[in-house]
Design a protein around this motif. Sequence first.
Motif: not given
Length: 302
Positions: A143-160
């Motif tokens: 997320i830090n490297n690609y804050p605008d990535s299409q995968y950002r939301d999925d990555a955030t959900k996985m972190i939670l």
Amino acid sequence: MQHLRFARLLAIVCCFGLLVSCSSFNKLQKTGTDDQKYKAALQYYEKKDWYHAGLLFEELIPVLKGSTESEMAQFYYAYTQFRQQQYLLSSTLFKKFYETFARSEHAQEAMYMYAYSLYKDAPDYNLDQSNTLTATSALQDFINNYPDSQYRDDATKMILDLRQKLERKAYEKAKLYFKTSGFNIASYKSSVISINNFQRDFPDSQYNEELAFLKVDAEYSLAKNSLETKQKERYQETMNYYQGFIDRYPSSKYLKQAEKMFESSQKEIDRLNKLEEERAKEKQLLKQAPADRPGKVTAARQ
């Protein structure tokens, strides 16, 4: 009978097809050119035959090194392992890919898939959570490297989701200390420390009400089982924890139990204060009492 015959015939046809397929694949492996194997690997990949595609890509990667096909062979090979649920291996392969082909158009996806593989490999909450921490860190790095990535939301959900595992693990650990604390004072102390750590790390957790009460209980039990010299301080700490508990959870289902501990702690502190006063008076009286012992006799010089 006709259905049975049809089923047998279908099984025979399937077995024959499988044998032909295996024979064809084995022949390709033994006598096929690199170009033929690469094209076949892509075909297997498109058909979602991850096993055969993976075997061919694995075989081709060393011989394709330096060619235009090398990049995609490594990328697809990582995916074949992911699709076969070989998550630890796929995480290694995806990481190697984005480190080797940092400028590739697939580098971002590979970094995401590296973190995703680690996420899929993370254990249940009741097991060691080292891999969970590694996966969380990898997802956050993505997320830090690609804050605008299409995968950002999925990555955030996985972190939670991973944080919930860590939260549950910490909750169970704190409760375990509390459950076993009847065996020794050290466990009471560990229980309080674990709960404090939990409240610091997970301030919004659904478990905080229960743990805040257990902290009062653990400190109260610690005070009861302590040496008298430590009791007053620990009963006072129980009252402090109680105050923090009712301030945050004034309507808690644990309120009555906590109140009993608070009242008992107050009575014990009053009792200990009276003992201290009585001992102080006795000490003062001893100081004021006249000396009735004979004076010290000095021996004569020889």
